[in-house]
Structures are given as structure tokens and as C-alpha cells.
Design a protein around this motif. Sequence first.
Motif, PDB file in Angstrom:
ATOM      1  N   LEU A   1     -17.405  -3.149  -4.513  1.00  0.00           N
ATOM      2  CA  LEU A   1     -15.802  -2.575  -4.383  1.00  0.00           C
ATOM      3  C   LEU A   1     -15.137  -3.264  -5.931  1.00  0.00           C
ATOM      4  CD1 LEU A   1     -14.597  -2.209  -0.689  1.00  0.00           C
ATOM      5  CD2 LEU A   1     -15.472  -0.608  -2.785  1.00  0.00           C
ATOM      6  N   VAL A   2     -15.829  -4.732  -6.103  1.00  0.00           N
ATOM      7  CA  VAL A   2     -15.468  -5.833  -6.690  1.00  0.00           C
ATOM      8  C   VAL A   2     -16.156  -5.005  -8.767  1.00  0.00           C
ATOM      9  CG1 VAL A   2     -16.635  -7.684  -6.804  1.00  0.00           C
ATOM     10  CG2 VAL A   2     -14.560  -8.302  -6.864  1.00  0.00           C
ATOM     11  N   ARG A   3     -16.963  -4.351  -8.509  1.00  0.00           N
ATOM     12  CA  ARG A   3     -17.710  -4.126  -9.481  1.00  0.00           C
ATOM     13  C   ARG A   3     -16.435  -3.252  -9.651  1.00  0.00           C
ATOM     14  NH1 ARG A   3     -23.639  -2.663  -7.725  1.00  0.00           N
ATOM     15  NH2 ARG A   3     -23.960  -4.985  -7.578  1.00  0.00           N
ATOM     16  N   ARG A   4     -15.249  -2.519  -9.314  1.00  0.00           N
ATOM     17  CA  ARG A   4     -14.301  -1.747  -9.538  1.00  0.00           C
ATOM     18  C   ARG A   4     -12.613  -2.114 -10.190  1.00  0.00           C
ATOM     19  NH1 ARG A   4     -16.425   3.485  -9.542  1.00  0.00           N
ATOM     20  NH2 ARG A   4     -18.349   3.980  -9.194  1.00  0.00           N
ATOM     21  N   VAL A   5     -12.911  -3.138  -8.833  1.00  0.00           N
ATOM     22  CA  VAL A   5     -11.266  -3.347  -8.710  1.00  0.00           C
ATOM     23  C   VAL A   5     -11.819  -5.128  -9.222  1.00  0.00           C
ATOM     24  CG1 VAL A   5      -9.557  -3.816  -6.913  1.00  0.00           C
ATOM     25  CG2 VAL A   5     -10.761  -1.507  -6.869  1.00  0.00           C
ATOM     26  N   PRO A   6     -10.987  -5.820  -9.494  1.00  0.00           N
ATOM     27  CA  PRO A   6     -10.746  -6.640  -9.636  1.00  0.00           C
ATOM     28  C   PRO A   6     -10.577  -7.671  -8.366  1.00  0.00           C
ATOM     29  CG  PRO A   6      -9.010  -5.976 -11.128  1.00  0.00           C
ATOM     30  CD  PRO A   6      -8.797  -4.962 -10.532  1.00  0.00           C
ATOM     31  N   PRO A   7     -10.923  -8.994  -8.632  1.00  0.00           N
ATOM     32  CA  PRO A   7     -10.646  -9.139  -6.863  1.00  0.00           C
ATOM     33  C   PRO A   7      -9.462  -9.779  -6.661  1.00  0.00           C
ATOM     34  CG  PRO A   7     -12.666 -10.910  -8.524  1.00  0.00           C
ATOM     35  CD  PRO A   7     -11.757  -9.731  -9.261  1.00  0.00           C
ATOM     36  N   GLY A   8      -8.777 -10.715  -7.193  1.00  0.00           N
ATOM     37  CA  GLY A   8      -7.172 -10.781  -6.945  1.00  0.00           C
ATOM     38  C   GLY A   8      -6.889  -9.682  -6.565  1.00  0.00           C
ATOM     39  N   HIS A   9      -7.347  -8.687  -6.736  1.00  0.00           N
ATOM     40  CA  HIS A   9      -6.067  -7.793  -6.028  1.00  0.00           C
ATOM     41  C   HIS A   9      -6.697  -6.928  -5.313  1.00  0.00           C
ATOM     42  CE1 HIS A   9      -5.318  -5.952 -10.889  1.00  0.00           C
ATOM     43  NE2 HIS A   9      -4.643  -7.631 -10.303  1.00  0.00           N
ATOM     44  N   LEU A  10      -7.964  -6.974  -4.837  1.00  0.00           N
ATOM     45  CA  LEU A  10      -8.568  -5.919  -4.317  1.00  0.00           C
ATOM     46  C   LEU A  10      -8.297  -7.368  -2.196  1.00  0.00           C
ATOM     47  CD1 LEU A  10     -10.380  -4.763  -2.580  1.00  0.00           C
ATOM     48  CD2 LEU A  10     -12.246  -6.505  -3.166  1.00  0.00           C
ATOM     49  N   ILE A  11      -7.829  -8.827  -3.123  1.00  0.00           N
ATOM     50  CA  ILE A  11      -7.974  -9.657  -2.297  1.00  0.00           C
ATOM     51  C   ILE A  11      -6.560  -8.769  -1.650  1.00  0.00           C
ATOM     52  CG2 ILE A  11      -7.711 -12.001  -1.400  1.00  0.00           C
ATOM     53  CD1 ILE A  11      -9.994 -12.359  -3.144  1.00  0.00           C
ATOM     54  N   ALA A  12      -6.082  -9.223  -2.400  1.00  0.00           N
ATOM     55  CA  ALA A  12      -3.889  -9.080  -2.285  1.00  0.00           C
ATOM     56  C   ALA A  12      -4.326  -7.526  -1.343  1.00  0.00           C
ATOM     57  CB  ALA A  12      -2.986  -8.888  -3.114  1.00  0.00           C
ATOM     58  N   ALA A  13      -5.091  -6.706  -1.942  1.00  0.00           N
ATOM     59  CA  ALA A  13      -4.510  -5.754  -0.512  1.00  0.00           C
ATOM     60  C   ALA A  13      -5.302  -5.342   0.618  1.00  0.00           C
ATOM     61  CB  ALA A  13      -6.086  -4.781  -1.882  1.00  0.00           C
ATOM     62  N   GLY A  14      -6.594  -6.080   0.285  1.00  0.00           N
ATOM     63  CA  GLY A  14      -6.216  -6.657   2.242  1.00  0.00           C
ATOM     64  C   GLY A  14      -5.958  -7.384   3.171  1.00  0.00           C
ATOM     65  N   LEU A  15      -4.736  -8.063   2.156  1.00  0.00           N
ATOM     66  CA  LEU A  15      -4.099  -9.054   2.855  1.00  0.00           C
ATOM     67  C   LEU A  15      -2.336  -8.550   3.024  1.00  0.00           C
ATOM     68  CD1 LEU A  15      -4.293 -12.215   0.728  1.00  0.00           C
ATOM     69  CD2 LEU A  15      -4.263 -11.721   3.337  1.00  0.00           C
ATOM     70  N   THR A  16      -1.995  -6.949   2.314  1.00  0.00           N
ATOM     71  CA  THR A  16      -1.352  -6.433   2.840  1.00  0.00           C
ATOM     72  C   THR A  16      -2.115  -5.460   3.850  1.00  0.00           C
ATOM     73  OG1 THR A  16      -1.119  -6.061  -0.167  1.00  0.00           O
ATOM     74  CG2 THR A  16      -0.287  -4.779   1.199  1.00  0.00           C
TER      75      THR A  16
END
Length: 507
Positions: free
Chosen positions: A325-340
Amino acid sequence: MSTQTPAGQRAGLRQWLGLVVLVLPAMLLFMMLTILFLAIPHMAADLRPSSTQTLWIIDIYGFLMAGLLITMGTLGDRIGHRRLLMAGAAVFAVVSLIAANTSDPAMMIVWRAVLGIAAATQMPATLGLVFATFADARQRAIAVGIWSGAISVGTGLGPVLGGVLLEAFSWRAVFLIAVPIMAVVAIGALLLPDHRNPAAGRIDLASVALSLATLLPIVYGVKELPKNAPLALTAIAIGAAFGTWFVRRQLRLHEPLLDIRLFGNRTIAGALGVFLLAATALGGVYLLFTQYLQLVEGLSPLRAGLWVLPGAALLVIVSTLTPALVRRVPPGHLIAAGLTTQVIGYVMLTQVNAVGGLPLLAAGFFILYPAVAPSMALTTNLVVASVPPHKAGAASGLATTCSDLGISLGIAVIGSIAAAIYRTDIATTLPTGLPERTAAAARESLDSAVPAAKTLSPELSTALLTPAREAFTSGLNTAAVIATVIAASAAILAVATLRHIPRTPAN
């Protein structure tokens, strides 16, 4: 001295069998962070600990494991990681056997503390030996991924295994299961290369002492705050003073135990801060979730473990998918999405009731638990990629420390708040006519109230357990509110500090 695999040489059968030996302790040691979650009600019925002692039994393991990881990594560099792994496995097996036969809650805290120290000797040794065993870059990446996955599996499956063992045996089996596994590790370590670093720095024992003198008084103060505020505030102040001394010492040392300057790096500070907050929020709620299953819903250990299993399976799946997933989504955004997403799950838990609350509780848990996976899976790589190669070992140790420390902090802080709310609520709702010993047990915790209620008539037992379960659920709801705030703060921090990191290249 080092007998690691020559650079570039591909690993053979011996090396992959050695990886099995390294994965076993990685999985077991993190499993031991959570395996007591389902065992605590049964252990409490036998040992009769206070609510504060119960929290110490659960979290002292993680605190000492986290507090000594970096120190033990340095020790492994000096004396050899294989030797340290074998010694740690032997100690863990012996102490697990002793703990399984302990009948005093204070001594159980002591033995859990020793197990935490033994765990700290093994975790950095396992990762160091993975790097020493696999010289080929591609094979090493696969081996590190398997090692990291074992940690996720261990954390998730701890309560599940605990439920299975409790169904077939007693709570003492959750300690005994470690004995044969650690015996295999101690013997199987002979398959591994001996690896040490002749240039390893010295161990600063004063810094080790200061780190523990910072952490433990603060944790003690947090737990005692509802019962004895002056003593608790004094302990917190003492811990803070030692913490200031610790930080100043690290800044002066040429070879510090903890390189404080690493936190000047935006990515490192952000990734570790986010992971620490996420683990803290999860740690306390995870414990209360498993207690609700048994103490409020009245499920057997096995059925309670099966309710945990879907969330654990989803955690492993999301952890596995995160690198793609982190190849498609920047890691900061992916982590923030998970926390949300976690915030949504925690909010659902704020609405759980003592009667008929299981479907909502389970749905919330199944949403929030796997959502921590992006932070869990990406933190180590984000931190290590942000430092020079010669600091990679220290950086990876920080990520593992944050995981242990966060879960233990959540149990200590959020668990203490939930316990305080329980005691406040139950004090005004206990039925009259209870024997004094039963009333005292009920005022302490739901863990104590449930076995005490079995000595009463059916009518009086129901009159006791109904308000006790409502008081516990009130504590769970409040804990979920706190976790919501923590997870939301972590999501904001992720966006603020990690949004500059690009997606991982496809190659």
C-alpha cells in the motif's frame, strides 16, 4: 569476533532453520505482553491481588523489556548475540517454571519483572543474528520481514493462545508454555553464527539506572494517584527529576545509552511519537476488551479467545499488505488513515453497555485493532532510513522500545483510570447485606467481585454483579474516550511530521 555469513553468500537450509529459531522468541516474547489478558480473572481468583497489583503483574514485564532493550543490544555486541540469546532463553524458561508455581501476588510481580529482563536480552539478539545470518540483501529483507511479522502475530495471538490454554488447563499453563519453546531456542541457537562487534561501546550503567529510576516512579505514581495523591505526586516528581538528569547525561556522553539527538530528526521524532501514542491507546483498551468478554459477558476463556481471533487475523493481513500500500500512498497519509479508522472504533466502544454490549464491542475492536498495523509495520523502516548506517541498530531499537513501552503505558495509565472509575461507581451502588469480606472484594475490582459473588445466594449474587459490571463498563467507556483523544492526536501528529515522506518506489 564474528562468524557471520560471508558478504553476498546466499543462505542455505541451515540458515533458514536458524531463522525459525530466531522467530520463535520474537513471537513468544511479544505474546507474553498480552497472553495474561484472558488469564488475569483466573489468576486473580487464586492469588487475590489488589487492582494495582494486577496492573503491575501485567505491565512490569513490558516496562523492563522496553527499558533494557538498548542496553542488552550493546551487551550482545560485546559478548556475542548468540551467547546472550542462549542465556536469556535459559533464564526465561527457568523463571517461567517458577512463576507458574507462585502463589503470592507480590512474588508474581517480581517474576514477571525478571521475565521482562530475560526478554530484553533476547529481542536485540534475534535481530542482530538475523543480519549476521543472511548476507544476501534480498534474502535478508525476506528474513527481516518474517521476523517483524512474528512480532505482530505474537502480539495479536497472545490472548487467543491464553484462551486455549485456560480452557484445557489452569492459568499457570500460560507460563509453562514458554518452557519447551525456550528450550528449543537455547539448543537451536547452535545453528546460528556467533556474532559480536569488537568496536561496541561500553555500557553506561549509570544511564541504565537513571532510565529505570525515571520510568518506574512515574508509573507507580500514576497507578497510586486515585488512592494516595500526595504519595503519587511525590513519586511522579522524583521520576521527572531523574528523567531530567538522564537527558542531561545523554547529551554529555560521547557514547550515550539513548542518543537524544536522534529526536532532532523530524521523521524519527514523528514516527516514534505516533507509534508510542498508538500503542498506548491500544494497550489499555485491549486489556479491558478481553476482561469484558469474560467478566461482563461471562464467556469461557476459549470463547473469549475466539472473539479476539478475527481482529488478530485482520491485524496480520493489514500488516502484510502495508508494504504494498505504501507504494501507492505516502506513509504519513497511510498511518494517519489507520489512526483515523481507530478513532471510529474507539468511539464505538464509548457506547458499549453492560447488557447486550458484545456486538458493538466486537465491531469496534475489529475496526480499531487492525488499523494500528500501518504504524506498527512502517515505524522501524521510517526510523532506520532516516539515520546513517552506523546508527541503524540504535534506531531500530528505539522502534521496538516504543512498542513495548506504549502497550505497557496504556495498561498502566488507561487501566488505572478505568479502575478508579470502577471503584468510584461501585462504592455508591453496592447492595446492602453483603458480608464485609465480599463487599471489600467487590470494591477492589470486577476481577475480585466475580469469584466473591459465587459464595452468595443467586439473588444477592445478581444484586452484586449487576452494578459491578455496570461500573466496569463505565470504566471501559471512559478508557475508550481517552483512547479516542490519543489516537486522534496521533493522526494529527502523523500528518504534521510525516507528510513530507514520499511513496516507496515500486522497485
